[in-house]
Scaffold this active site. Sequence first.
Site, PDB file in Angstrom:
ATOM      1  CG  HIS A 122      -2.236  -1.009   1.120  1.00 46.32           C
ATOM      2  ND1 HIS A 122      -2.320  -2.127   0.926  1.00 46.32           N
ATOM      3  CD2 HIS A 122      -3.492  -0.519   1.435  1.00 46.32           C
ATOM      4  CE1 HIS A 122      -3.457  -2.506   0.683  1.00 46.32           C
ATOM      5  NE2 HIS A 122      -4.279  -1.639   0.934  1.00 46.32           N
ATOM      6  CG  HIS A 169       2.889  -3.028   6.236  1.00 45.33           C
ATOM      7  ND1 HIS A 169       3.630  -4.260   5.895  1.00 45.33           N
ATOM      8  CD2 HIS A 169       1.736  -3.252   5.465  1.00 45.33           C
ATOM      9  CE1 HIS A 169       3.126  -4.840   4.833  1.00 45.33           C
ATOM     10  NE2 HIS A 169       1.958  -4.376   4.638  1.00 45.33           N
TER      11      HIS A 169
HETATM   12  C1  LIG Z   1      -2.989   8.423 -22.471  1.00 50.63           C
HETATM   13  C2  LIG Z   1      -2.268   7.183 -21.625  1.00 50.63           C
HETATM   14  C3  LIG Z   1      -2.817   6.241 -20.992  1.00 50.63           C
HETATM   15  C4  LIG Z   1      -2.734   5.002 -22.037  1.00 50.63           C
HETATM   16  C5  LIG Z   1      -3.691   3.864 -21.464  1.00 50.63           C
HETATM   17  C6  LIG Z   1      -4.186   2.789 -22.319  1.00 50.63           C
HETATM   18  C7  LIG Z   1      -5.292   2.102 -21.420  1.00 50.63           C
HETATM   19  C8  LIG Z   1      -6.622   1.959 -21.967  1.00 50.63           C
HETATM   20  C9  LIG Z   1      -7.674   1.171 -21.310  1.00 50.63           C
HETATM   21  C10 LIG Z   1      -8.094   1.792 -19.831  1.00 50.63           C
HETATM   22  C11 LIG Z   1      -8.378   0.542 -19.268  1.00 50.63           C
HETATM   23  C12 LIG Z   1      -7.960   0.277 -17.834  1.00 50.63           C
HETATM   24  C13 LIG Z   1      -6.787  -0.383 -17.776  1.00 50.63           C
HETATM   25  C14 LIG Z   1      -6.067  -0.198 -16.479  1.00 50.63           C
HETATM   26  C15 LIG Z   1      -4.871  -1.478 -16.551  1.00 50.63           C
HETATM   27  C16 LIG Z   1      -4.658  -1.744 -15.227  1.00 50.63           C
HETATM   28  O1  LIG Z   1      -3.956  -1.185 -14.465  1.00 50.63           O
HETATM   29  S1  LIG Z   1      -5.335  -3.186 -14.372  1.00 50.63           S
HETATM   30  C17 LIG Z   1      -4.729  -3.608 -13.103  1.00 50.63           C
HETATM   31  C18 LIG Z   1      -5.662  -3.328 -12.030  1.00 50.63           C
HETATM   32  N1  LIG Z   1      -4.988  -3.951 -10.749  1.00 50.63           N
HETATM   33  C19 LIG Z   1      -4.603  -3.178  -9.885  1.00 50.63           C
HETATM   34  O2  LIG Z   1      -4.751  -2.023  -9.722  1.00 50.63           O
HETATM   35  C20 LIG Z   1      -3.916  -3.828  -8.569  1.00 50.63           C
HETATM   36  C21 LIG Z   1      -3.367  -3.070  -7.688  1.00 50.63           C
HETATM   37  N2  LIG Z   1      -2.779  -3.742  -6.452  1.00 50.63           N
HETATM   38  C22 LIG Z   1      -1.796  -3.872  -5.934  1.00 50.63           C
HETATM   39  O3  LIG Z   1      -0.830  -3.721  -6.751  1.00 50.63           O
HETATM   40  C23 LIG Z   1      -1.607  -4.602  -4.686  1.00 50.63           C
HETATM   41  O4  LIG Z   1      -2.928  -5.233  -4.341  1.00 50.63           O
HETATM   42  C24 LIG Z   1      -1.234  -3.669  -3.558  1.00 50.63           C
HETATM   43  C25 LIG Z   1      -2.043  -2.625  -3.398  1.00 50.63           C
HETATM   44  C26 LIG Z   1       0.340  -3.125  -4.000  1.00 50.63           C
HETATM   45  C27 LIG Z   1      -1.307  -4.069  -1.944  1.00 50.63           C
HETATM   46  O5  LIG Z   1      -0.833  -5.396  -1.960  1.00 50.63           O
HETATM   47  P1  LIG Z   1      -1.331  -6.293  -0.721  1.00 50.63           P
HETATM   48  O6  LIG Z   1      -1.221  -7.573  -1.029  1.00 50.63           O
HETATM   49  O7  LIG Z   1      -2.579  -5.480  -0.066  1.00 50.63           O
HETATM   50  O8  LIG Z   1      -0.333  -5.801   0.545  1.00 50.63           O
HETATM   51  P2  LIG Z   1       0.212  -4.892   1.680  1.00 50.63           P
HETATM   52  O9  LIG Z   1       0.034  -3.516   1.252  1.00 50.63           O
HETATM   53  O10 LIG Z   1       1.554  -5.225   2.198  1.00 50.63           O
HETATM   54  O11 LIG Z   1      -0.792  -5.077   2.791  1.00 50.63           O
HETATM   55  C28 LIG Z   1      -0.986  -5.988   3.599  1.00 50.63           C
HETATM   56  C29 LIG Z   1      -2.387  -6.088   4.209  1.00 50.63           C
HETATM   57  O12 LIG Z   1      -2.677  -4.999   4.792  1.00 50.63           O
HETATM   58  C30 LIG Z   1      -3.830  -4.451   4.603  1.00 50.63           C
HETATM   59  N3  LIG Z   1      -3.631  -3.016   4.484  1.00 50.63           N
HETATM   60  C31 LIG Z   1      -2.656  -2.204   4.313  1.00 50.63           C
HETATM   61  N4  LIG Z   1      -3.012  -0.989   4.373  1.00 50.63           N
HETATM   62  C32 LIG Z   1      -4.398  -0.989   4.374  1.00 50.63           C
HETATM   63  C33 LIG Z   1      -5.429  -0.040   4.422  1.00 50.63           C
HETATM   64  N5  LIG Z   1      -5.085   1.462   4.537  1.00 50.63           N
HETATM   65  N6  LIG Z   1      -6.758  -0.204   4.565  1.00 50.63           N
HETATM   66  C34 LIG Z   1      -6.951  -1.640   4.517  1.00 50.63           C
HETATM   67  N7  LIG Z   1      -6.188  -2.482   4.548  1.00 50.63           N
HETATM   68  C35 LIG Z   1      -4.723  -2.189   4.537  1.00 50.63           C
HETATM   69  C36 LIG Z   1      -3.902  -5.014   3.082  1.00 50.63           C
HETATM   70  O13 LIG Z   1      -5.347  -5.222   2.685  1.00 50.63           O
HETATM   71  C37 LIG Z   1      -3.173  -6.427   3.110  1.00 50.63           C
HETATM   72  O14 LIG Z   1      -4.320  -7.149   3.624  1.00 50.63           O
HETATM   73  P3  LIG Z   1      -4.539  -8.820   2.952  1.00 50.63           P
HETATM   74  O15 LIG Z   1      -4.947  -8.780   1.672  1.00 50.63           O
HETATM   75  O16 LIG Z   1      -3.172  -9.364   3.035  1.00 50.63           O
HETATM   76  O17 LIG Z   1      -5.385  -9.289   3.988  1.00 50.63           O
END
Ligand SMILES: CCCCCCCCCCCCCCCC(=O)SCCNC(=O)CCNC(=O)[C@H](O)C(C)(C)COP(=O)(O)OP(=O)(O)OC[C@H]1O[C@@H](n2cnc3c(N)ncnc32)[C@H](O)[C@@H]1OP(=O)(O)O
Length: 314
Positions: free
Chosen positions: A223, A276
Amino acid sequence: MTSTAHSTSSLPQQQPYSDQSIPVGAPPPYTAVDPTPEETTIGTSDDIDPELAGNQAGSAVDSETQSSPAMPATQSNLHQRYLFNIFSFEEAVVFAIYPITVCLGSLVSVISQPDTYFSSKRNFFNVIFVKNGWFWTTIVFLIHCVRLRISRPQGLLMRYAITTLWWYLFTQWFFGAPLMDRIFLGTGGTCQVGDRPSHSGWTSVGCRHAAGEWTGGHDISGHSFLLTHASLFLWYEILPVLTERGPLARQINTKIVMALLLLWWWMLLMTGIYFHSFLEKVTGWIMGLISWAMLYVVVPRVPLLKRLFSVPGV
Ligand SMILES: CCCCCCCCCCCCCCCC(=O)SCCNC(=O)CCNC(=O)[C@H](O)C(C)(C)COP(=O)(O)OP(=O)(O)OC[C@H]1O[C@@H](n2cnc3c(N)ncnc32)[C@H](O)[C@@H]1OP(=O)(O)O
């Protein structure tokens, strides 16, 4: 961008969304003939379609600076750069927000950890927004881009591609397990499923699916990484629009970007308070600086790359 900002400052004047220094007193590269308040051209001087620029463009800055040859001293001060020439004043403020937030959250966590809605991992903003953080950052970036009139969008696309690539390598896949998981395993972490610890072949996602416990290593805060990484990217793309204080800054597109930035900041604060260790959050923040440092600090200092990426506002 279409005009030169006249200033009393001795530093070379830079245009927002420009990759060229333009000497004080030099004529503007493009002149706004018929500035329309809502449809404005903005981009690097290389990006801008000269026809568009000449015929219908002009940001608020254009019209303002052309009619006011001497900029007030306070405004010229904003062009000064600090700390080895890395930051403008606004950039320094933006940069400082994130380490301060991590420290503030951690400080609160040692004083007291109030039980609130945000202390739950299942809270709506975490599940819907942060867990899909790059998706939302992309959507909001597109919302920012669609109103810019840029004839050569390569620089913009490349900046997005590099930023996405770093997020992808760090959190999703790095020739197998993502970098954050490799660091965890490399520092002695394991996925403990029942009594059987295993040192290799695990990812944090795989471990969660196996109902295992991700334990023992340095578990960099994903995060902290994502929220810093995404926020700095959006800030550095939107700052030229904000500092111009023209019609673009007042558009709904800008407000949407600012709303997401506010949410990202709040969620970082919540991470700071509830999740964390301090060191894991600090390393998350440091990792979140890597592509920012490449794109907005290193690239503008290498002429070839500067042209290729057309970094705005630097
Ligand atoms: C003009 C130019 C552009 C062109 C452009 C063309 C493209 C035209 C098409 C458009 C269309 C779109 C296209 C998009 C394309 C993509 O981007 S698709 C990708 C979508 N995927 C994402 O966005 C995934 C993002 N998520 C991640 O990267 C990971 O889940 C994260 C956020 C890094 C976090 O990982 P994590 O495993 O949660 O690890 P961590 O932060 O260490 O947290 C540990 C624990 O503490 C919890 N925690 C930590 N902080 C918090 C908090 N604040 N509150 C609550 N819980 C928390 C977590 O929930 C986690 O819990 P568990 O899940 O383990 O139970």
